[in-house]
Design an enzyme around this catalytic site. Structure first.
Site, PDB file in Angstrom:
ATOM      1  N   HIS A  75       0.835  -1.221   0.000  1.00  0.00           N
ATOM      2  CA  HIS A  75       0.000   0.000   0.000  1.00  0.00           C
ATOM      3  C   HIS A  75       0.867   1.268   0.000  1.00  0.00           C
ATOM      4  O   HIS A  75       0.436   2.313   0.458  1.00  0.00           O
ATOM      5  CB  HIS A  75      -0.939   0.043   1.214  1.00  0.00           C
ATOM      6  CG  HIS A  75      -1.656  -1.237   1.488  1.00  0.00           C
ATOM      7  ND1 HIS A  75      -2.901  -1.530   0.994  1.00  0.00           N
ATOM      8  CD2 HIS A  75      -1.264  -2.335   2.196  1.00  0.00           C
ATOM      9  CE1 HIS A  75      -3.270  -2.743   1.383  1.00  0.00           C
ATOM     10  NE2 HIS A  75      -2.293  -3.253   2.106  1.00  0.00           N
ATOM     11  N   SER A 101      14.585  22.103 -15.589  1.00  0.00           N
ATOM     12  CA  SER A 101      13.405  22.927 -15.820  1.00  0.00           C
ATOM     13  C   SER A 101      13.859  24.291 -16.308  1.00  0.00           C
ATOM     14  O   SER A 101      14.887  24.804 -15.859  1.00  0.00           O
ATOM     15  CB  SER A 101      12.621  23.068 -14.510  1.00  0.00           C
ATOM     16  OG  SER A 101      11.809  24.221 -14.560  1.00  0.00           O
ATOM     17  N   LYS A 117      15.584  21.979 -10.373  1.00  0.00           N
ATOM     18  CA  LYS A 117      14.921  20.740 -10.808  1.00  0.00           C
ATOM     19  C   LYS A 117      15.833  19.781 -11.569  1.00  0.00           C
ATOM     20  O   LYS A 117      16.671  20.180 -12.346  1.00  0.00           O
ATOM     21  CB  LYS A 117      13.714  21.059 -11.703  1.00  0.00           C
ATOM     22  CG  LYS A 117      12.548  21.689 -10.990  1.00  0.00           C
ATOM     23  CD  LYS A 117      11.903  20.821  -9.930  1.00  0.00           C
ATOM     24  CE  LYS A 117      10.997  19.752 -10.505  1.00  0.00           C
ATOM     25  NZ  LYS A 117       9.793  20.287 -11.145  1.00  0.00           N
ATOM     26  N   GLU A 144       9.297   8.883 -16.777  1.00  0.00           N
ATOM     27  CA  GLU A 144       7.887   9.249 -16.952  1.00  0.00           C
ATOM     28  C   GLU A 144       7.371   8.807 -18.321  1.00  0.00           C
ATOM     29  O   GLU A 144       6.236   8.332 -18.457  1.00  0.00           O
ATOM     30  CB  GLU A 144       7.712  10.765 -16.796  1.00  0.00           C
ATOM     31  CG  GLU A 144       8.014  11.253 -15.390  1.00  0.00           C
ATOM     32  CD  GLU A 144       8.119  12.770 -15.352  1.00  0.00           C
ATOM     33  OE1 GLU A 144       7.097  13.418 -15.093  1.00  0.00           O
ATOM     34  OE2 GLU A 144       9.213  13.310 -15.592  1.00  0.00           O
TER      35      GLU A 144
END
Ligand code: ARG
Length: 465
Positions: free
Chosen positions: A163, A284, A290, A297
């Protein structure tokens, strides 16, 4: 707006007085995408021509002209100077028409005892078979990358989750080996699919077979198929080999997406279990701090396209009457896109994993927090204090609550505090509260103990040779 001035198709237009409407030509043509099958198409045609001559159906000199002319077509296409024509619909007719330009009359004998129906089924099988080989190779590289991580970190402790809540300590090596198992099954799915699809449709002709004395075994052999397909209707009308490839690709993409998701989570500032190399990160344009895991992704997202293609082809094939229907022309773009996406995702994941640094200290610190050894404590109470497991679970729950209130981990409780829950607890309990002891104790087959992980790694190394 439509163009009625066109002349009928030279390949099949004998009974047609007028050419197709411009929109008809557009919806009918597949050359825009099936040009990707040129190498398979030429290979199939060369095998067919050789067989026709060997069977005495065409002359040796015609077969030779055809086979040589086809090599010229091949080099024209590979050289990027082939005049692809939409009016000629597809790769099969583009190649044949060009062959006619090059060698004249003998080109017209190539299509003897053959139809575009068995031709396209053959070309596409050959193409999908190559993609199975590419997937097998890509998975092999990925498995090796995961194995290298597992071997290096066979005893590095990290939190195991259920979980996404800290559950029990596991090792980095164990976690990596879980993916090795998944990718290993993916690899065997492509091997299975390849084996099943490796039969030749060539010679099935339009649907019923042919009256020419073809040697289907010879063309099957020349194209490295195990045997000819046994039923001509089946040979031209099924695309189950493509569905199997897409299904295996979808399952593999699901596995890739789960690992990608974990890499996204683990590389976040809140986890820092892993650091991705610069090679696999992006910055970024507005936030200088970043480091984004874009490759992970995108791998996570590829399942959308791959499963989309799978659903699309299942839907095209469902309910189609035998034998060939033009619907089946819609098989290619889906499979092309899914295969491209899968191969890219496999290569990116293998590269990312090879260049990945697992942060041993961060993982161990996280494993030690969050009461991850509560199960070990309960097991100690069963083993050393003779409690039934349910009672031990309850007592451990009380100790966790006590530690949580005190703001410490389980080993931060004093013996006196533990005695308030169960007086049988003694000093030796502390030995099971450490994460290293916890993982070392999980010696069951397939468990997280470093010895077990090393055994899994050794077994896989042997499998891969
Ligand atoms: N371009 C067609 C396809 O992809 C080739 C087969 C055409 N066959 C036919 N009978 N029109 O399926």
């Amino acid at each position: 707006m439509t163009d009625q001035t066109k002349t009928a198709n030279t390949m099949w237009g004998g009974r047609f007085a007028a050419g197709p409407d411009a929109i008809m030509e557009q919806i009918n043509a597949s050359i825009g995408f099936d040009k990707r099958l040129y190498a398979q198409d030429i290979r199939g045609s060369r095998a067919h021509a050789a067989m026709l001559a060997a069977q005495g159906i065409i002359s040796d000199s015609d077969a030779q002209a055809i086979r040589e002319g086809l090599l010229t077509v091949l080099s024209e296409i590979e050289g990027g100077n082939f005049p692809f024509s939409t009016a000629l619909e597809d790769i099969h007719m583009n190649v044949e028409a060009r062959l006619k330009d090059l060698i004249g009359e003998p080109a017209g004998r190539l299509h003897t005892g053959r139809s575009r129906n068995d031709q396209v089924a053959t070309d596409f099988r050959l193409w999908v078979r190559d993609q199975c080989d590419a997937a097998i190779e890509g998975l092999g590289a990925l498995i090796r990358a995961a194995l290298a991580q597992a071997e290096a970190g066979a005893d590095w402790v990290m939190p195991g989750f259920t979980h996404l809540q800290t559950a029990q300590p596991v090792t980095w090596g164990h976690h990596m080996m879980a993916y090795v198992e998944m990718f290993g099954r993916d690899l065997s799915r492509f091997q299975d699919a390849r084996k099943r699809m490796n039969e030749s449709p060539l010679g099935a002709a339009a649907l019923a077979g042919t009256g020419y004395p073809l040697d289907r075994n010879a063309t099957a052999k020349a194209l490295d198929f195990d045997r000819p397909m046994a039923n001509s209707l089946d040979a031209v009308s099924d695309r189950d080999f493509a569905l199997e490839f897409l299904s295996a690709a979808s399952i593999c993409a699901v596995h890739l997406s789960r690992l990608a998701e974990e890499l996204v989570i683990w590389s976040s500032a809140q986890f820092r279990f892993v650091s991705m190399s610069d090679k696999w990160s992006t910055g970024s344009s507005i936030m200088p701090q970043k480091r984004n895991p874009d490759a992970a992704e995108l791998i996570r997202a590829k399942i959308g396209r791959i499963l989309g293609a799978t659903v699309a082809l299942f839907t095209v094939m469902k309910g189609l009457p035998l034998a060939y229907s033009k619907d089946m022309q819609e098989d290619k773009e889906q499979v092309f896109d899914a295969a491209d996406s899968l191969m890219l995702a496999l290569a990116a994941m293998a590269g990312m994993l090879s260049d990945l640094t697992a942060n041993r200290d961060k993982m161990e610190a996280a494993a030690s927090a969050g009461f991850s050894t509560a199960t070990d404590l309960a097991d100690w109470l069963v083993r050393e204090a003779g409690l039934p497991f349910r009672d031990a679970h309850h007592a451990t729950g009380a100790l966790v609550a006590m530690a949580e209130k005190k703001g410490v981990d389980l080993d931060g409780l004093t013996l006196a505090e533990m005695h308030s829950v169960n007086p049988k607890i003694n000093q030796s309990v502390y030995s099971v509260l450490g994460v290293h002891n916890s993982v070392a104790s999980r010696q069951s087959y397939g468990g997280t103990a470093p010895d077990q992980v090393r055994a899994q790694v050794a077994r896989w190394k042997e499998v891969l040779g």
